[in-house]
Write a protein that holds these residues in place. Structure first.
Motif, PDB file in Angstrom:
ATOM      1  N   GLU A  65       0.851  -1.090   0.122  1.00 38.82           N
ATOM      2  CA  GLU A  65      -0.054  -0.122  -0.050  1.00 38.82           C
ATOM      3  C   GLU A  65       0.927   1.185   0.046  1.00 38.82           C
ATOM      4  N   LEU A  66       1.836   1.376   0.569  1.00 43.35           N
ATOM      5  CA  LEU A  66       2.820   2.430   0.750  1.00 43.35           C
ATOM      6  C   LEU A  66       3.489   2.638  -0.549  1.00 43.35           C
ATOM      7  N   VAL A  67       3.905   1.550  -1.147  1.00 45.35           N
ATOM      8  CA  VAL A  67       4.670   1.531  -2.518  1.00 45.35           C
ATOM      9  C   VAL A  67       3.718   1.974  -3.802  1.00 45.35           C
ATOM     10  N   LYS A  68       2.386   1.625  -3.466  1.00 44.60           N
ATOM     11  CA  LYS A  68       1.237   2.171  -4.315  1.00 44.60           C
ATOM     12  C   LYS A  68       1.203   3.644  -4.194  1.00 44.60           C
ATOM     13  N   ALA A  69       1.276   4.272  -2.936  1.00 45.67           N
ATOM     14  CA  ALA A  69       0.940   5.731  -2.711  1.00 45.67           C
ATOM     15  C   ALA A  69       2.090   6.352  -3.294  1.00 45.67           C
ATOM     16  N   ASN A  70       3.340   5.584  -2.763  1.00 47.05           N
ATOM     17  CA  ASN A  70       4.481   6.560  -3.550  1.00 47.05           C
ATOM     18  C   ASN A  70       4.556   6.636  -4.982  1.00 47.05           C
ATOM     19  N   LEU A  71       4.208   5.432  -5.538  1.00 47.08           N
ATOM     20  CA  LEU A  71       4.208   5.600  -7.150  1.00 47.08           C
ATOM     21  C   LEU A  71       3.136   6.490  -7.640  1.00 47.08           C
ATOM     22  N   ALA A  72       2.130   6.568  -6.950  1.00 45.90           N
ATOM     23  CA  ALA A  72       0.904   7.515  -7.287  1.00 45.90           C
ATOM     24  C   ALA A  72       1.350   8.863  -7.220  1.00 45.90           C
ATOM     25  N   LYS A  73       2.193   9.277  -6.152  1.00 44.90           N
ATOM     26  CA  LYS A  73       2.735  10.531  -5.852  1.00 44.90           C
ATOM     27  C   LYS A  73       4.022  10.816  -7.155  1.00 44.90           C
ATOM     28  N   LEU A  74       4.715   9.853  -7.333  1.00 42.71           N
ATOM     29  CA  LEU A  74       5.924   9.902  -8.128  1.00 42.71           C
ATOM     30  C   LEU A  74       5.407  10.318  -9.846  1.00 42.71           C
ATOM     31  N   PHE A  75       4.390   9.475  -9.981  1.00 46.74           N
ATOM     32  CA  PHE A  75       3.805   9.416 -11.423  1.00 46.74           C
ATOM     33  C   PHE A  75       2.805  10.517 -11.361  1.00 46.74           C
ATOM     34  N   ALA A 121      22.092   5.608 -20.421  1.00 51.17           N
ATOM     35  CA  ALA A 121      22.415   4.890 -19.499  1.00 51.17           C
ATOM     36  C   ALA A 121      22.078   5.474 -18.176  1.00 51.17           C
ATOM     37  N   ALA A 122      22.492   6.904 -18.168  1.00 51.49           N
ATOM     38  CA  ALA A 122      22.344   7.524 -16.868  1.00 51.49           C
ATOM     39  C   ALA A 122      20.841   7.866 -16.312  1.00 51.49           C
ATOM     40  N   GLY A 123      20.160   8.239 -17.398  1.00 49.44           N
ATOM     41  CA  GLY A 123      18.856   8.510 -17.359  1.00 49.44           C
ATOM     42  C   GLY A 123      17.971   7.166 -16.820  1.00 49.44           C
ATOM     43  N   ALA A 124      18.349   6.085 -17.498  1.00 48.17           N
ATOM     44  CA  ALA A 124      17.813   4.777 -16.972  1.00 48.17           C
ATOM     45  C   ALA A 124      18.298   4.429 -15.566  1.00 48.17           C
ATOM     46  N   GLU A 125      19.303   4.784 -15.027  1.00 44.31           N
ATOM     47  CA  GLU A 125      19.640   4.536 -13.748  1.00 44.31           C
ATOM     48  C   GLU A 125      19.025   5.380 -12.827  1.00 44.31           C
ATOM     49  N   LYS A 126      18.648   7.000 -13.200  1.00 46.59           N
ATOM     50  CA  LYS A 126      17.957   7.601 -12.326  1.00 46.59           C
ATOM     51  C   LYS A 126      16.637   7.059 -12.157  1.00 46.59           C
ATOM     52  N   TYR A 127      15.853   6.571 -13.103  1.00 47.78           N
ATOM     53  CA  TYR A 127      14.541   6.068 -13.061  1.00 47.78           C
ATOM     54  C   TYR A 127      14.664   4.836 -12.069  1.00 47.78           C
ATOM     55  N   ARG A 128      15.567   3.903 -12.335  1.00 46.03           N
ATOM     56  CA  ARG A 128      15.406   2.957 -11.512  1.00 46.03           C
ATOM     57  C   ARG A 128      15.737   3.216  -9.923  1.00 46.03           C
ATOM     58  N   ALA A 129      16.653   4.220  -9.641  1.00 43.50           N
ATOM     59  CA  ALA A 129      17.078   4.592  -8.306  1.00 43.50           C
ATOM     60  C   ALA A 129      15.817   5.147  -7.670  1.00 43.50           C
ATOM     61  N   THR A 130      14.980   5.963  -8.465  1.00 41.67           N
ATOM     62  CA  THR A 130      13.826   6.820  -7.781  1.00 41.67           C
ATOM     63  C   THR A 130      12.830   5.751  -7.662  1.00 41.67           C
ATOM     64  N   MET A 131      12.526   4.912  -8.663  1.00 41.37           N
ATOM     65  CA  MET A 131      11.549   3.740  -8.330  1.00 41.37           C
ATOM     66  C   MET A 131      12.091   2.901  -7.127  1.00 41.37           C
ATOM     67  N   GLU A 132      13.137   2.596  -7.047  1.00 42.46           N
ATOM     68  CA  GLU A 132      13.656   1.967  -5.986  1.00 42.46           C
ATOM     69  C   GLU A 132      13.341   2.615  -4.444  1.00 42.46           C
ATOM     70  N   ARG A 133      13.677   3.923  -4.609  1.00 44.15           N
ATOM     71  CA  ARG A 133      13.472   4.539  -3.293  1.00 44.15           C
ATOM     72  C   ARG A 133      11.857   4.498  -2.859  1.00 44.15           C
ATOM     73  N   ALA A 134      11.185   4.494  -3.966  1.00 45.62           N
ATOM     74  CA  ALA A 134       9.549   4.257  -3.833  1.00 45.62           C
ATOM     75  C   ALA A 134       9.137   2.908  -3.505  1.00 45.62           C
ATOM     76  N   GLY A 135      10.175   2.103  -3.452  1.00 48.62           N
ATOM     77  CA  GLY A 135       9.569   0.576  -3.078  1.00 48.62           C
ATOM     78  C   GLY A 135       9.497  -0.202  -4.083  1.00 48.62           C
ATOM     79  N   ALA A 136       9.770   0.090  -5.418  1.00 49.50           N
ATOM     80  CA  ALA A 136       9.346  -0.835  -6.577  1.00 49.50           C
ATOM     81  C   ALA A 136      10.634  -1.016  -7.302  1.00 49.50           C
ATOM     82  N   LEU A 137      10.470  -2.440  -7.758  1.00 44.29           N
ATOM     83  CA  LEU A 137      11.759  -2.847  -8.530  1.00 44.29           C
ATOM     84  C   LEU A 137      11.588  -2.668  -9.936  1.00 44.29           C
ATOM     85  N   ALA A 138      12.403  -1.621 -10.590  1.00 39.45           N
ATOM     86  CA  ALA A 138      12.364  -1.383 -11.989  1.00 39.45           C
ATOM     87  C   ALA A 138      13.282  -2.285 -12.804  1.00 39.45           C
TER      88      ALA A 138
END
Length: 188
Positions: A19-29, A53-70
């Motif tokens: 539920e927390l990950v869903k809320a984080n992704l809703a706020k993020l996107f 590569a840098a942009g892809a890593e930035k998205y991955r790290a941001t989604m990982e902080r939100a709790g999602a595995l990109a």
């Protein structure tokens, strides 16, 4: 330069609360609950494509902080391979009556065999799709049409009026009196 795409398949980082990950992704996107539910449908959804590569890593790290595995995948791979099925074996021609030869005959067309690129496309692996060819340049693709037949009308009951005759309704004399214009004056 290698290009990448970021995808999400509903997987969470170990220990993350859904539920927390869903809320984080809703706020993020900046997405509503319906779109976030679509992200967690279990299918692989591409979030962003054509990243360096840098942009892809930035998205991955941001989604990982939100709790999602990109998932990061390079775009240089061949996405989908298409292999044509072998043509059907020719059937022996038997002597048929002349009337049957003039009837339209359905010829079997070649079938496409598509190799799926991921789990989502694997659902369509068994779809039977005809392989329609491409007509040469300048060919007429429209079927021929028969000329339309004029309807048969019986016009014997009608006649023509002489030239100059009045065909409309007879005008009635006006029953209203003419307007009173005595109060109107012309000033010079």
């Amino acid at each position: 330069m290698a290009r990448y795409e970021i995808a999400f398949a509903g997987q969470l980082i170990p220990g993350a609360q859904p539920e927390l990950v869903k809320a984080n992704l809703a706020k993020l996107f900046q997405a509503d609950a319906q779109r976030v539910a679509l992200l967690f449908s279990g299918r692989r959804i591409v979030i962003k494509s054509n990243l360096d590569a840098a942009g892809a890593e930035k998205y991955r790290a941001t989604m990982e902080r939100a709790g999602a595995l990109a998932l990061i995948q390079p775009l240089d791979e061949e996405v989908e391979g298409i292999e044509l099925a072998p043509p059907p074996a020719p059937q022996p021609v038997s002597a048929a009556p002349v009337a049957a030869a003039s009837a339209p005959v359905d010829t079997p067309t070649a079938r496409l065999r598509v190799v799926p690129r991921d789990e989502y496309m694997a659902a369509f692996a068994e779809v039977d799709a005809p392989d329609f060819g491409i007509a040469p340049l300048g060919d007429d693709l429209q079927d021929g049409k028969a000329e339309p037949q004029a309807p048969v009308l019986d016009l014997s009951q009608f006649s023509l009026a002489p030239a100059g005759s009045d065909m409309g309704e007879a005008k009635r004399a006006s029953t209203a009196p003419p307007p009173d214009t005595s109060h109107i004056k012309l000033v010079e």
